[in-house]
Structures are given as C-alpha cells and as structure tokens.
Design a protein around this motif. Structure first.
Motif, PDB file in Angstrom:
ATOM      1  N   MET A  93     -41.834 -14.831  11.484  1.00  0.00           N
ATOM      2  CA  MET A  93     -40.699 -14.622  10.573  1.00  0.00           C
ATOM      3  C   MET A  93     -39.389 -14.554  11.355  1.00  0.00           C
ATOM      4  O   MET A  93     -38.390 -15.167  10.958  1.00  0.00           O
ATOM      5  N   GLU A  94     -39.378 -13.828  12.459  1.00  0.00           N
ATOM      6  CA  GLU A  94     -38.159 -13.717  13.263  1.00  0.00           C
ATOM      7  C   GLU A  94     -37.740 -15.069  13.814  1.00  0.00           C
ATOM      8  O   GLU A  94     -36.549 -15.393  13.834  1.00  0.00           O
ATOM      9  N   ALA A  95     -38.709 -15.869  14.254  1.00  0.00           N
ATOM     10  CA  ALA A  95     -38.395 -17.196  14.784  1.00  0.00           C
ATOM     11  C   ALA A  95     -37.832 -18.113  13.697  1.00  0.00           C
ATOM     12  O   ALA A  95     -36.863 -18.840  13.932  1.00  0.00           O
ATOM     13  N   VAL A  96     -38.428 -18.055  12.505  1.00  0.00           N
ATOM     14  CA  VAL A  96     -37.949 -18.890  11.397  1.00  0.00           C
ATOM     15  C   VAL A  96     -36.568 -18.434  10.949  1.00  0.00           C
ATOM     16  O   VAL A  96     -35.662 -19.254  10.731  1.00  0.00           O
TER      17      VAL A  96
ATOM     18  N   LYS B  82     -50.402  -8.834  11.433  1.00  0.00           N
ATOM     19  CA  LYS B  82     -49.083  -8.469  10.913  1.00  0.00           C
ATOM     20  C   LYS B  82     -48.010  -8.717  11.966  1.00  0.00           C
ATOM     21  O   LYS B  82     -46.949  -9.272  11.659  1.00  0.00           O
ATOM     22  N   GLN B  83     -48.281  -8.338  13.206  1.00  0.00           N
ATOM     23  CA  GLN B  83     -47.320  -8.548  14.288  1.00  0.00           C
ATOM     24  C   GLN B  83     -47.075 -10.040  14.507  1.00  0.00           C
ATOM     25  O   GLN B  83     -45.938 -10.462  14.735  1.00  0.00           O
ATOM     26  N   SER B  84     -48.121 -10.846  14.418  1.00  0.00           N
ATOM     27  CA  SER B  84     -47.967 -12.300  14.572  1.00  0.00           C
ATOM     28  C   SER B  84     -47.063 -12.865  13.489  1.00  0.00           C
ATOM     29  O   SER B  84     -46.173 -13.681  13.772  1.00  0.00           O
ATOM     30  N   TRP B  85     -47.265 -12.437  12.240  1.00  0.00           N
ATOM     31  CA  TRP B  85     -46.428 -12.928  11.144  1.00  0.00           C
ATOM     32  C   TRP B  85     -44.982 -12.436  11.291  1.00  0.00           C
ATOM     33  O   TRP B  85     -44.035 -13.164  10.948  1.00  0.00           O
TER      34      TRP B  85
END
Length: 197
Positions: A62-65, A55-58
């Motif tokens: 998401m923040e980067a995108v 979840k943390q990886s996603w």
C-alpha cells in the motif's frame, strides 16, 4: 425546504465518491509488490504470526502504491484490485491458450498477454490457469505390478517344489523339518482335505 446533513452522512457521501481508476504505474507496483511477497501473501497458514506477516506485506505494498498514486488507496482496495487482476488474467490467459491450441493454423485472432498479465500468471502459477501439462488420469492410480514367482531370485539350495510356490521366500534357509510344512501349504486346498480324512 432545506435538508440538514450530518457530519457522518457527509463523510459517507465523500467515501462513496468513485475514486479514479488504477493507473498503469499503480498496477505495475501492485503486481511487483505481490510477486516479491507472494510466499507470505499466498500462505495457507492463518495463525497469528502469519497473519501479522501478511498484514505487514499488504501495508508495504500500500505504501509503495500510494507513493506514486494521485489518490490514496487502502489495503482493501488493493486486495480487491489484485483479485480482479487475477480473475481477468486467468480468463484472458485461458482464451489465449484456447486460441493457440485450435486446429486449422493461421494467425491468432486474439491479442497475446501483456507483460503485466504474464507477471500475474507467474505469480499465480501456470498450473492454476492452464492446468497440468502432463496427461495424468487421477482416477486411475498407477499401481506397480506384483512380481511373479519367475521374477523372484531363487537360491539353488531351495527345493524346486518350494521355489515355485508364490509365497516362498528364497532368502529363508529351509530345513528338512520346515520343508514338509511348506509342502503342505503349497498343496491345493482340496488335497489338504483329502489328506486329513
């Protein structure tokens, strides 16, 4: 006649509006983010700790995108896009591979994979797309051949009759008492019966 629309219905209508397509930059960042975190994201374990890491990886992806996006992307949208990318790339990579291995030579009739598609292939693993390159028949397990009595080293102090026996062990020292027992074992079954009578 005027229809009254509630607040929740208007929110649902706004959510259902189609978002713009993913830009090339968004896709590149998504692929790079998944590539950097592929061990965590593709982990088969689903305990509490691993799920939290996934979840943390996603969230990080998401923040980067969203940092380069014109529209806000959710984790579910990113996961769906990643699945679509994998599926589409697998289909294209298989088609390119099929075209390359056709007989007849000549120029490829299909456009080679883009750099982004090559990145997706590297994250997924070529085996999942092209299969294993070595021809291995999994239905025909290769078992080592049983050694024959000629392959077994024999000590010089073991009598010849015992040396030829397939169950003899050359590392065992045979005494005169055991020698007669071994000879009885080495005889064919029909001889044993006639001796006992």
């Amino acid at each position: 006649m005027k229809m009254h629309v509630t607040k929740s219905e208007s929110l649902k209508m706004e959510e259902k509006k189609k978002k713009p397509r993913f830009s090339e930059k968004e896709i590149d960042i998504l692929v790079q983010g998944v590539k950097e975190r592929s061990e965590i994201i593709n982990s088969k374990f689903s305990d509490v700790v691993n799920n939290a890491k996934k979840k943390q990886s996603w969230i990080e992806i998401m923040e980067a995108v969203n940092a380069v996006s014109f529209s806000r992307r959710t984790i579910d949208e990113l996961k769906k896009k990643w699945d679509d990318l994998k599926r589409g790339t697998k289909k294209r990579a298989s088609a390119v591979q099929r075209e390359r291995t056709k007989t007849g030579g000549g120029k490829l009739k299909i456009v080679p994979l883009s750099s982004m598609e090559k990145e997706v292939v590297s994250v997924m693993g070529e085996e999942r797309i092209f299969g294993f390159s070595a021809a291995v028949d999994t239905m025909n397990p290769q078992t080592p051949a049983k050694p024959s009595s000629a392959d077994i080293p024999v000590s010089s102090d073991v009598p010849e009759a015992v040396q030829d026996h397939p169950f003899s062990n050359s590392s065992v020292q045979i005494t005169d008492d055991n020698l007669e027992k071994k000879r009885k074992i080495a005889r064919p079954y029909s001889q044993k019966e006639s001796d006992e009578r």
